[in-house]
Design a protein around this motif. Structure first.
Motif, PDB file in Angstrom:
ATOM      1  N   GLY A   1       1.065   6.784  -6.579  1.00  0.00           N
ATOM      2  CA  GLY A   1       0.516   7.986  -6.786  1.00  0.00           C
ATOM      3  C   GLY A   1       0.314   8.572  -6.843  1.00  0.00           C
ATOM      4  O   GLY A   1       0.157   9.332  -7.990  1.00  0.00           O
ATOM      5  N   VAL A   2       1.317   8.423  -6.215  1.00  0.00           N
ATOM      6  CA  VAL A   2       1.273  10.955  -5.144  1.00  0.00           C
ATOM      7  C   VAL A   2       1.991  10.998  -7.112  1.00  0.00           C
ATOM      8  O   VAL A   2       2.736  12.458  -6.771  1.00  0.00           O
ATOM      9  CB  VAL A   2       2.448  10.462  -3.837  1.00  0.00           C
TER      10      VAL A   2
ATOM     11  N   ASN B   1      -4.629   8.446  -9.008  1.00  0.00           N
ATOM     12  CA  ASN B   1      -5.788   8.543  -8.620  1.00  0.00           C
ATOM     13  C   ASN B   1      -5.935   7.412  -8.450  1.00  0.00           C
ATOM     14  O   ASN B   1      -6.398   6.815  -6.963  1.00  0.00           O
ATOM     15  CB  ASN B   1      -6.793   9.205  -9.359  1.00  0.00           C
TER      16      ASN B   1
ATOM     17  N   THR C   1       0.274   3.552  -2.672  1.00  0.00           N
ATOM     18  CA  THR C   1       0.303   5.775  -2.641  1.00  0.00           C
ATOM     19  C   THR C   1       1.195   6.464  -3.404  1.00  0.00           C
ATOM     20  O   THR C   1       1.398   7.662  -3.903  1.00  0.00           O
ATOM     21  CB  THR C   1      -0.056   5.678  -1.286  1.00  0.00           C
TER      22      THR C   1
ATOM     23  N   THR D   1     -11.021   1.886   4.919  1.00  0.00           N
ATOM     24  CA  THR D   1     -11.130   3.129   3.984  1.00  0.00           C
ATOM     25  C   THR D   1     -12.922   3.450   3.228  1.00  0.00           C
ATOM     26  O   THR D   1     -12.776   4.580   3.820  1.00  0.00           O
ATOM     27  CB  THR D   1     -10.402   2.326   2.768  1.00  0.00           C
TER      28      THR D   1
ATOM     29  N   PHE E   1      -3.444   6.237  -5.844  1.00  0.00           N
ATOM     30  CA  PHE E   1      -3.470   6.306  -4.576  1.00  0.00           C
ATOM     31  C   PHE E   1      -4.629   5.298  -3.629  1.00  0.00           C
ATOM     32  O   PHE E   1      -4.971   5.377  -2.743  1.00  0.00           O
ATOM     33  CB  PHE E   1      -3.490   8.146  -4.767  1.00  0.00           C
ATOM     34  N   LEU E   2      -5.836   5.461  -4.453  1.00  0.00           N
ATOM     35  CA  LEU E   2      -7.046   5.410  -3.255  1.00  0.00           C
ATOM     36  C   LEU E   2      -6.684   3.470  -3.448  1.00  0.00           C
ATOM     37  O   LEU E   2      -7.196   2.806  -1.879  1.00  0.00           O
ATOM     38  CB  LEU E   2      -8.175   5.075  -4.551  1.00  0.00           C
ATOM     39  N   SER E   3      -6.334   2.320  -4.844  1.00  0.00           N
ATOM     40  CA  SER E   3      -5.859   1.560  -4.388  1.00  0.00           C
ATOM     41  C   SER E   3      -4.395   1.234  -2.316  1.00  0.00           C
ATOM     42  O   SER E   3      -4.532   0.549  -2.566  1.00  0.00           O
ATOM     43  CB  SER E   3      -5.123   0.535  -5.310  1.00  0.00           C
ATOM     44  N   GLY E   4      -3.798   1.831  -2.965  1.00  0.00           N
ATOM     45  CA  GLY E   4      -2.522   2.161  -1.810  1.00  0.00           C
ATOM     46  C   GLY E   4      -3.232   2.679  -0.022  1.00  0.00           C
ATOM     47  O   GLY E   4      -3.230   1.691   0.507  1.00  0.00           O
ATOM     48  N   LEU E   5      -4.041   3.363  -0.747  1.00  0.00           N
ATOM     49  CA  LEU E   5      -4.912   3.952   0.628  1.00  0.00           C
ATOM     50  C   LEU E   5      -5.481   2.110   1.143  1.00  0.00           C
ATOM     51  O   LEU E   5      -5.755   2.289   2.327  1.00  0.00           O
ATOM     52  CB  LEU E   5      -5.722   4.796   0.900  1.00  0.00           C
TER      53      LEU E   5
ATOM     54  N   GLY F   1       0.738  -1.074   0.113  1.00  0.00           N
ATOM     55  CA  GLY F   1       0.140   0.051  -0.367  1.00  0.00           C
ATOM     56  C   GLY F   1       0.753   1.425   0.000  1.00  0.00           C
ATOM     57  O   GLY F   1       0.540   2.252  -0.639  1.00  0.00           O
ATOM     58  N   VAL F   2       2.168   1.588   0.969  1.00  0.00           N
ATOM     59  CA  VAL F   2       2.763   2.594   0.809  1.00  0.00           C
ATOM     60  C   VAL F   2       3.053   2.689  -0.839  1.00  0.00           C
ATOM     61  O   VAL F   2       3.285   3.815  -1.409  1.00  0.00           O
ATOM     62  CB  VAL F   2       3.928   2.087   1.780  1.00  0.00           C
TER      63      VAL F   2
END
Length: 138
Positions: free
Chosen positions: A18-19, A39, A15, A55, A42-46, A11-12
């Motif tokens: 994603g950023v 996007n 994310t 989430t 980022f959402l999948s990493g979160l 996830g890190v």
């Protein structure tokens, strides 16, 4: 310390990518493909970091529904091909979602040596102080 699971490590990474893709999409004059990939990553990493259930609970709380609507609406607008408008709507939703964290972030930044000095400058100090007070009252 605390143990980080393999899913949280993934996830890190997601994310972070994603950023990176969001930043790259903005640098490339709001390239809709890069913004869409950013996007989604980022959402999948979160989801990997805090789990799917937490989430969904975060985004769909009653008092955060307006922010979530703008955030996901901005993502949809980006996916439909209007990247500049979508990022503005998404940014507004982001601020609505995370406005409770801003006083904590401001206090943390004030303790960082160089940035703390910048935040203590006359104009910036008043601006940050007004922003922090308005968030506390809400």
């Amino acid at each position: 310390m605390f143990e980080i699971t393999d899913n949280q490590k993934i996830g890190v990474g997601l994310t972070g990518f994603g950023v990176f893709f969001l930043f790259l999409g903005i640098l490339m004059f709001f390239d809709k493909g890069l913004l869409a990939i950013g996007n989604i990553l980022f959402l999948s990493g979160l989801g990997f970091i805090i789990g799917l259930e937490r989430t969904f609970r975060f985004f769909f709380q009653k008092h955060k529904l307006k922010g979530s609507t703008f955030f996901f609406g901005g993502i949809l607008v980006v996916l439909f091909g209007w990247p500049l408008i979508g990022m503005i709507v998404e940014l507004y939703g982001f601020f609505l979602l995370f406005r409770g964290f801003f006083p904590v972030i401001i206090n943390f930044i004030r303790r960082i040596p160089v940035l703390g000095l910048v935040f203590s400058l006359p104009g910036i100090s008043q601006l940050v102080g007004n922003f922090e007070e308005s968030r506390i009252q809400v």
